[in-house]
Design an enzyme around this catalytic site. Structure first.
Site, PDB file in Angstrom:
ATOM      1  N   PRO A 140       0.851  -1.199   0.000  1.00 15.82           N
ATOM      2  CA  PRO A 140       0.000   0.000   0.000  1.00 15.82           C
ATOM      3  C   PRO A 140       0.880   1.241   0.000  1.00 15.82           C
ATOM      4  O   PRO A 140       1.776   1.367   0.837  1.00 15.82           O
ATOM      5  CB  PRO A 140      -0.781  -0.134   1.314  1.00 15.82           C
ATOM      6  N   CYS A 187       3.203   3.112   9.232  1.00 11.32           N
ATOM      7  CA  CYS A 187       3.607   4.391   8.644  1.00 11.32           C
ATOM      8  C   CYS A 187       4.451   5.186   9.642  1.00 11.32           C
ATOM      9  O   CYS A 187       3.987   5.491  10.748  1.00 11.32           O
ATOM     10  CB  CYS A 187       2.394   5.212   8.233  1.00 11.32           C
TER      11      CYS A 187
END
Length: 501
Positions: free
Chosen positions: A23, A106
């Protein structure tokens, strides 16, 4: 029907996927996923979506989640820090994918400000609740993507906690959340191997994947079910086929898909820059033009120009490849990985001196500015525009008053309903109202359509009456003419009869 879990899920729904595209925000959009699938990718993830926006903003949802029939198997990834909001967003996405993934990896500063991604990895109680709620309530499995801790034992304990909460597949990035930007460094596969040995669910490895040989080495070393790549795929979308095409072939093929499956130009620009990175370092004039391109046709034009500019070097390399000198493993017009420079490596003296001169110049200029209460960012803006005025008082936002949902957006101060834009849009459309603050003229437009419809009906009615009148007059005229003709005929016959007599 019970949803599949663990290895059953990986084998049936994900078709035992081994080659996985990560992603990537604004980068793993539909046309890029389709290009990657053409060249061997067996599973793709969507870009990371913000769960709160996805759950309440229809426009954001429609623009973000774009798929096609061939875009499967697919996993949709969300960032979130609230179990209920995550569940609401996941329920909206689950009909279109094979699984929902929670972004716990992240490391960027925006994730720190938004309190999501790798900055949740110390809040195990919250994460356990997020995973368990989704595992219990969703019709599709829940998966997670994480980064390692400094300690192997803590990384393994972290993975086992997520597994126990209901995670059905775990992707482990072999870097810590501090390893980013210039300090990225290498991923440590030993942490991934330790996780794989201690959990009973499928594991994907992430990090250090630049060539197909890296995929094979990673699987051999860690014994994982699949390998995920991000940057390797961005610079060479044919990585999983083990080939290195020319940058223009890959760019033009992607641009054709971007025409077929329209997406944001920021994504298109980013992909062209990534694929052509090394060539644009050589042909800087074309790099500036690519940066200014505004549509797919303009990108195609400059890719063709880049191909033409490279031909002289291509011919030299073709004649005598042994004399070709380059720091890259392959000629710059061939798709290949980008290796970040070592922050501890020796810096070019000229570039270092130029940066120091620029720093001294800026420092001297800043000393002459009113610096009180201004951030570095605002000081830089002030250097460009000395007359610029900043309001240093912190703005206080009044929140949306929509009581139907838990809305966390600031409201528009001019909105008569005291709503934020998405809530106001939904209200005006449902109740046929106008909002001058957001310029939603739903009622006005509806009244116009109604008035236009009535005008058309009246016009049609008038036309019908006129037609009937004209038809009636024509019939009367025809009747009178016929009577006159008959009378005339009788008079003529009588006259002839008298003459004969």
């Amino acid at each position: 029907m019970e949803k599949p879990s663990g290895f059953d899920f990986w084998k049936t729904k994900l078709k035992s996927a081994k080659y996985v595209v990560a992603p990537m925000v604004d980068q793993s959009e539909l046309p890029w996923r389709m290009l990657s699938r053409r060249y061997g990718a067996e599973l793709c993830y969507t870009p990371m979506f913000h769960a709160a926006l996805f759950s309440k903003d229809t426009i954001y949802r429609n623009e973000s989640l774009k798929i096609c029939e061939e875009d499967h198997p697919l996993i949709v990834q969300f960032c979130a820090n609230d179990p209920e909001i995550l569940l609401k967003a996941a329920r909206l996405a689950e009909p279109y994918c094979e699984a929902i993934d929670i972004n716990l990896g992240c490391p960027q500063s925006i994730a720190k400000k938004g309190h999501y991604g790798a900055f949740l990895q110390d809040e195990w109680e919250l994460l356990e609740k997020m995973v368990s709620v989704c595992n219990r309530e969703l019709k599709v499995p829940i998966t997670c993507k994480i980064r390692r801790f400094d300690s192997v034992d803590k990384t393994v304990e972290y993975a086992k906690m997520l597994e126990k909460a209901g995670c059905q597949l775990l992707t482990v990035h072999g870097r810590t959340r501090e390893q980013k930007g210039p300090l990225t460094g290498l991923a440590d596969w030993s942490y991934i191997k330790a996780v794989k040995e201690n959990v009973k669910i499928p594991v994907f490895a992430n990090g250090n994947i630049q060539y197909l040989s890296d995929v094979d080495n990673c699987i051999k070393e860690t014994n994982v079910e699949g390998v995920m790549t991000a940057e390797g795929n961005l610079h060479n979308p044919a990585l999983f086929r083990g080939i290195n095409p020319s940058i223009w072939d890959m760019s033009l093929e992607y641009l054709d898909l971007a025409e077929k499956y329209p997406c944001a130009m920021s994504a298109v620009r980013g992909h062209v820059f990534k694929i052509c990175h090394h060539a644009l370092q050589v042909h800087v004039d074309i790099r500036d033009q690519v940066a200014a391109a505004r549509n797919v046709d303009e990108f195609k034009f400059w890719v063709h120009k880049l191909k033409e500019a490279c031909q002289t070097d291509v011919e030299k390399y073709t004649i005598n490849p042994e004399e070709w000198k380059s720091k890259l493993p392959l000629p710059y017009w061939i798709c290949q990985p980008y290796v970040r420079p070592d922050p501890e490596a020796e810096v070019n003296p000229e570039k270092k001196a130029a940066r120091e001169r620029m720093h001294l110049k800026r420092t001297a200029e800043i000393k002459n500015l009113p610096t009180e209460g201004l951030s570095k960012k605002r000081l830089k803006r002030l250097l460009k525009n000395p007359n610029k005025k900043f309001d240093t008082a912190r703005q206080v936002y009044v929140m949306c008053t929509n009581s139907n949902i838990k809305c966390g957006n600031p409201r528009n101060m001019k909105c008569p309903f005291e709503y934020c834009k998405p809530c106001c849009m939904e209200k005006t459309r449902k109740e046929i109202l106008d909002c001058t603050g957001h310029n939603f003229l739903v009622k006005t437009k509806a009244d116009r359509r109604k008035a236009l419809s009535e005008t058309n009906e009246n016009t049609n009615s008038t036309t019908t009456n006129v037609d009937e009148t004209v038809t009636g007059n024509k019939s009367a005229c025809f009747s009178n003419n016929t009577t006159n003709i008959l009378h005339t005929s009788d008079d003529t016959a009588l006259q002839k009869n008298n003459e004969f007599t």
